[in-house]
Design a protein around this motif. Structure first.
Motif, PDB file in Angstrom:
ATOM      1  N   ASP A  21       0.856  -1.181   0.000  1.00 61.10           N
ATOM      2  CA  ASP A  21       0.000   0.000   0.000  1.00 61.10           C
ATOM      3  C   ASP A  21       0.902   1.245   0.000  1.00 61.10           C
ATOM      4  O   ASP A  21       2.134   1.138  -0.035  1.00 61.10           O
ATOM      5  CB  ASP A  21      -0.953  -0.016   1.192  1.00 61.10           C
ATOM      6  N   THR A  22       0.277   2.407   0.020  1.00 59.13           N
ATOM      7  CA  THR A  22       1.061   3.634  -0.079  1.00 59.13           C
ATOM      8  C   THR A  22       2.097   3.747   1.048  1.00 59.13           C
ATOM      9  O   THR A  22       3.231   4.162   0.817  1.00 59.13           O
ATOM     10  CB  THR A  22       0.114   4.856  -0.065  1.00 59.13           C
ATOM     11  N   GLU A  23       1.684   3.333   2.246  1.00 59.86           N
ATOM     12  CA  GLU A  23       2.597   3.438   3.390  1.00 59.86           C
ATOM     13  C   GLU A  23       3.825   2.536   3.186  1.00 59.86           C
ATOM     14  O   GLU A  23       4.964   2.949   3.380  1.00 59.86           O
ATOM     15  CB  GLU A  23       1.841   3.032   4.672  1.00 59.86           C
ATOM     16  N   ALA A  24       3.576   1.304   2.786  1.00 60.39           N
ATOM     17  CA  ALA A  24       4.675   0.360   2.575  1.00 60.39           C
ATOM     18  C   ALA A  24       5.605   0.861   1.462  1.00 60.39           C
ATOM     19  O   ALA A  24       6.834   0.750   1.568  1.00 60.39           O
ATOM     20  CB  ALA A  24       4.116  -1.012   2.215  1.00 60.39           C
ATOM     21  N   LEU A  25       5.007   1.406   0.411  1.00 57.96           N
ATOM     22  CA  LEU A  25       5.817   1.905  -0.702  1.00 57.96           C
ATOM     23  C   LEU A  25       6.626   3.135  -0.275  1.00 57.96           C
ATOM     24  O   LEU A  25       7.766   3.322  -0.715  1.00 57.96           O
ATOM     25  CB  LEU A  25       4.915   2.248  -1.901  1.00 57.96           C
ATOM     26  N   THR A  26       6.030   3.965   0.601  1.00 59.91           N
ATOM     27  CA  THR A  26       6.752   5.142   1.087  1.00 59.91           C
ATOM     28  C   THR A  26       7.998   4.712   1.858  1.00 59.91           C
ATOM     29  O   THR A  26       9.088   5.262   1.679  1.00 59.91           O
ATOM     30  CB  THR A  26       5.837   5.984   2.002  1.00 59.91           C
ATOM     31  N   GLU A  27       7.808   3.715   2.696  1.00 56.52           N
ATOM     32  CA  GLU A  27       8.931   3.226   3.490  1.00 56.52           C
ATOM     33  C   GLU A  27      10.022   2.652   2.575  1.00 56.52           C
ATOM     34  O   GLU A  27      11.209   2.887   2.768  1.00 56.52           O
ATOM     35  CB  GLU A  27       8.420   2.160   4.471  1.00 56.52           C
ATOM     36  N   TRP A  28       9.576   1.925   1.573  1.00 62.02           N
ATOM     37  CA  TRP A  28      10.526   1.338   0.611  1.00 62.02           C
ATOM     38  C   TRP A  28      11.294   2.447  -0.126  1.00 62.02           C
ATOM     39  O   TRP A  28      12.512   2.409  -0.256  1.00 62.02           O
ATOM     40  CB  TRP A  28       9.763   0.467  -0.386  1.00 62.02           C
ATOM     41  N   LEU A  29      10.532   3.467  -0.565  1.00 62.58           N
ATOM     42  CA  LEU A  29      11.145   4.547  -1.330  1.00 62.58           C
ATOM     43  C   LEU A  29      12.191   5.285  -0.492  1.00 62.58           C
ATOM     44  O   LEU A  29      13.274   5.634  -0.998  1.00 62.58           O
ATOM     45  CB  LEU A  29      10.072   5.533  -1.802  1.00 62.58           C
ATOM     46  N   ALA A  30      11.885   5.477   0.785  1.00 67.09           N
ATOM     47  CA  ALA A  30      12.831   6.162   1.662  1.00 67.09           C
ATOM     48  C   ALA A  30      14.148   5.407   1.675  1.00 67.09           C
ATOM     49  O   ALA A  30      15.228   5.981   1.518  1.00 67.09           O
ATOM     50  CB  ALA A  30      12.249   6.278   3.070  1.00 67.09           C
ATOM     51  N   GLY A  31      14.054   4.086   1.823  1.00 67.27           N
ATOM     52  CA  GLY A  31      15.266   3.256   1.834  1.00 67.27           C
ATOM     53  C   GLY A  31      15.997   3.340   0.496  1.00 67.27           C
ATOM     54  O   GLY A  31      17.227   3.423   0.453  1.00 67.27           O
ATOM     55  N   ARG A  32      15.230   3.350  -0.564  1.00 68.62           N
ATOM     56  CA  ARG A  32      15.807   3.403  -1.920  1.00 68.62           C
ATOM     57  C   ARG A  32      16.575   4.711  -2.108  1.00 68.62           C
ATOM     58  O   ARG A  32      17.610   4.737  -2.769  1.00 68.62           O
ATOM     59  CB  ARG A  32      14.653   3.300  -2.941  1.00 68.62           C
TER      60      ARG A  32
END
Ligand SMILES: [Zn+2]
Length: 618
Positions: A87-98
């Motif tokens: 979901d958006t939250e999970a993707l946000t967390e992933w993007l931060a790491g990226r």
């Protein structure tokens, strides 16, 4: 945002915020994110194709993360996190790491709205999809949903003369909080400005205007909005009390949540005065009187939650007290569901629950609930009376004050101004043909005598006392001057209670460091029976990083058997009474609490903090 909040920013500590020249720049686009997800092995070729087919049809005003978050993707792979819905939250967390930036889930109560609004204008924040979340002398922390679009950072660094540290946050949260924070900051500023122009006295005039139904001017509207925001936040955060506290330089707003106070906001004193005036006005209190303590009551409506939770009436009890720096206001929020709570919702264990039901089914006698202020005595009594209130019985109460209106009861409030205390009220109430009576509290011999008389003439009487434990209630009545034979003849049971915070179900973790021996030690000379499966507090957004969410009752129930009555004589032997009570099935508060620890519902610290030790009780 304070130190605590910064500690929650996940990820490595502040790497260089700007990507290198070769890295992509500007607004995020879904094809790039899709390629990265594919590269990281988070989605497969078929998912990538599905996303492309769906999104290619046309552009969208939605943020790329929100769009992808709605695509129903699930993380591939075998490691930790696989199978997680992206979901958006999970993707946000992933993007931060990226992007090698910390990820932040914004906690609105931790943001100092007044200060962050000075960092950039609302137009700027909306344009850049960025929102300042913390300002310290050393840095400005800005949450962004566009980690590749950082050209503005230099501007803000020049404007604030501080380095900017970027964190990545959910674009939906950013949008929502940007609107809310700036609206709030504007309201506070408007209220402050009108206070500066003509001094705090002018707020009374503005409020007077409201009283005569003339149109309020724009400045007053600021105050109205701040008060509305305050209540909305308090309801959202499940606060039980709101404190407005004038201090030397600023006014502090604090919420009590699960029994613990949190400072949520600071406002200029002039604004706080205006807020207090408005709230007093709504509570039909004397707005001009600031030197005497006052009380009042407000009924308001909780709007339906964005998550679909039902709206409903909320009742608040207000009280003011003059302090060194001005008038302090406390609003106690009454949960509209408190009165309709069934007995089963109180958190009785099987043992105490069964005994309590037997006890309250008796036709007459006195049943006492004891514990310190805020231990949930009224909630227990309301739930109990509610379970007994039927068409064919007259349930009457005399209270100070009436905490919740319950249509099934006839409720009367103590009025000291006209000399109607508990004893006088109870006397009047006895002429009203009652069956079941609740007396708010027994504070003196006169009230105790009236309660005893009521019980002796065939009524069931409930009341409260401030004592540490159940046996202490019997001693207290004797200390007030009630003859022991009358105590023995009328009191049929005493419930001592406390509230303990319960562990947040969303984040609690097994506590393997806590052994059965430690738990046995805590309840000595008692021993635990059955399995031990303790959990510890961790902390997540659901529980405001406290590790706890909600509270449950801890109980100790004394039922007076014929043998226990033998111990109530002129030379009242509370030790003998306690020993007999234990034989009759009394389990001390702490034992009940530790059993909840063993069941993984709360922690040992929480129980130790809230209960007297078993051998000292008495
Ligand atoms: Zn939690």
């Amino acid at each position: 945002m304070n130190r605590q909040a910064l500690a929650r920013v996940a990820g490595p500590p502040a790497p260089p915020a700007r990507p290198g020249a070769a890295a992509p720049r500007g607004r995020l686009e879904w094809p790039l994110l899709r390629a990265w997800l594919r590269e990281d092995g988070w989605i497969g070729a078929d998912d990538a194709e599905r996303v492309a087919a769906r999104f290619r049809a046309g552009p969208s005003s939605l943020h790329a993360l929100v769009r992808l978050g709605g695509a129903g993707l699930v993380r591939l792979g075998a490691g930790a996190g696989s199978g997680r819905v992206l979901d958006t939250e999970a993707l946000t967390e992933w993007l931060a790491g990226r992007c090698k930036l910390p990820y932040l889930r914004i906690d609105p109560l931790r943001v100092d709205v007044g200060r962050v609004a000075d960092v950039m204008s609302v137009q700027y924040a909306e344009l850049r999809r960025a929102l300042p979340v913390s300002v310290t002398p050393a840095e400005v922390v800005v949450a962004t949903a566009e980690p590749l679009d950082t050209e503005w950072v230099a501007e803000i660094e020049a404007h604030t003369r501080r380095p900017v540290r970027l964190v990545v946050a959910n674009p939906e949260d950013l949008r929502r909080y940007t609107t809310e924070f700036y609206a709030l900051a504007r309201s506070v500023r408007a209220a402050q400005k009108s206070g500066e122009v003509s001094g705090s006295a002018s707020f009374e005039q503005l409020v007077e205007l409201g009283r005569t139904n003339k149109a309020l001017d724009a400045n007053d509207q600021g105050v109205v909005q701040v008060v509305d925001w305050l209540w909305q936040y308090a309801f959202d955060q499940r606060a039980s009390d709101i404190h407005l506290e004038p201090r030397r330089d600023m006014g502090a707003i604090r919420f009590r949540i699960d029994g613990v106070l949190h400072t949520v906001y600071q406002v200029p004193l002039a604004v706080m005065n205006a807020m207090t005036s408005r709230i007093k006005l709504l509570g039909r209190m004397d707005v001009v009187e600031k030197r005497r303590p006052l009380d009042g009551r407000i009924k308001t409506r909780r709007p339906e939650g964005a998550d679909g939770s039902a709206g409903g009436e909320v009742e608040m009890r207000l009280s003011t007290l003059p302090t060194a720096f001005g008038e302090k206001l406390v609003m106690r929020i009454f949960d509209p569901e408190a009165t309709v709570k069934g007995l089963e919702a109180l958190g009785f264990g099987e043992h105490e629950g069964a005994l309590w039901r037997q006890l309250i089914a008796r036709p007459h006698g006195i049943i006492l609930v004891t514990g310190p202020t805020g231990s949930g005595k009224t909630t227990t009594l309301y739930a109990t009376l509610k379970s007994l209130a039927r068409e064919e019985v007259n349930v009457c109460t005399i209270e100070d004050p009436i905490e919740m209106i319950e249509p099934a009861f006839n409720q009367t409030q103590v009025q000291t101004a006209i000399d109607m205390g508990f004893a006088e009220g109870l006397r009047a109430l006895m002429r009203q043909d009652p069956d079941i009576i609740m007396v708010g509290e027994i504070r003196d011999l006169a009230t105790a005598e009236m309660a005893i008389q009521a019980a002796l003439t065939g009524h069931l009487v409930f009341s409260t006392l401030h004592t540490n434990d159940a046996v202490g209630a019997v001693t207290r009545l004797a200390d007030l001057g009630v003859p022991p034979y009358l105590i023995a003849a009328t009191v049929i049971g005493v419930l001592a209670q406390r509230l303990a915070r319960t562990l947040c179900p969303a984040c609690k973790a097994r506590d393997d460091g806590l052994s059965r021996d430690t738990l046995d030690d805590a309840v000595r000379p008692w021993r635990l029976s059955g399995g031990v499966r303790p959990y510890k507090a961790v902390g997540c957004l659901e529980c405001r990083h406290t590790g706890y969410r909600g509270r449950a009752g801890l109980y100790e129930l004394l039922t007076l058997s014929p043998a226990a009555r033998q111990a109530i004589h002129p030379g009242l032997d509370s030790e003998a009474l306690r020993r007999q009570a234990v034989k009759d099935g009394l389990r001390p508060l702490r034992l009940g609490g530790v059993m909840k620890v063993a069941a993984g519902l709360t922690t040992l610290e929480e129980v130790l903090r809230n209960t007297p030790s078993p051998e000292m009780a008495g």
